[in-house]
Scaffold this active site. Sequence first.
Site: not given
Ligand SMILES: Cc1ncc(CNC=O)c(N)n1
Length: 223
Positions: A48, A90, A142, A212
């Site tokens: 991530d 983040e 998000e 996702e």
């Molecule tokens: C794979 C994925 N999808 C959404 C997010 C959330 N957005 C930013 O952090 C994230 N971190 N990773």
Amino acid sequence: MQAKITVTETWLRKHRHLYDGATRHPFIRSIRDGNIDISAFKTWLGQDYIFVRAFVPFVASVLTKAYKGSDDGNGDVEVILGGVAALHDEISWFKKEAFKWGVQLSSIVPQKANQEYCRFLESLISPEVEYTVAAVAFWAIETIYQESFAHCLEDDSKTPPELKETCQRWGNESFGEYCNSLRNIVDRQLEKASDDVITKAEATLLRVLEHEVDFWNMSHRRT
Ligand SMILES: Cc1ncc(CNC=O)c(N)n1
């Protein structure tokens, strides 16, 4: 008067199954149930981090499109700028968290699902992609994290204490409000969009949901 049904609402009803698949994935359920395999969590963390780095230029491109979309009396730019600022924080958080778990970020190789997701983000940066379409992707990306991690913080959840902070990062209420602001932006855009753009935006939402799910699968199945 009854509030009008928005486009995003229609989509979420229509694609409920796929949406729930992204927000209630076994990986998320395993955090919520407290039986998460820590090696899966570490895989997710490292992957991530790479994703978020690629997410920054994408969000910056959405910001640019919001600005160029000119009729920004609604403050779209400021909402998106808030998203950029949060990403700065983040990235520091990922570094700190990786250190805590002994995950070496510099040696992480992006896995296939991650590479494909990042490539998809890059394709959306193109100026040919309409603001509305890119904004739909942004909102969905998000919101999936928000809903997934908020689920791990509900009263009856058994999320391990050492993972609570991670869940708070996206599951907190103010991140939820930010996601609502993104949704309002998207619905306002969709309200005035052509059929062609609406069709493209819906297809983009579906692709985000699929990416996702693949991303969670990648973390969940491999160690
Ligand atoms: C794979 C994925 N999808 C959404 C997010 C959330 N957005 C930013 O952090 C994230 N971190 N990773």
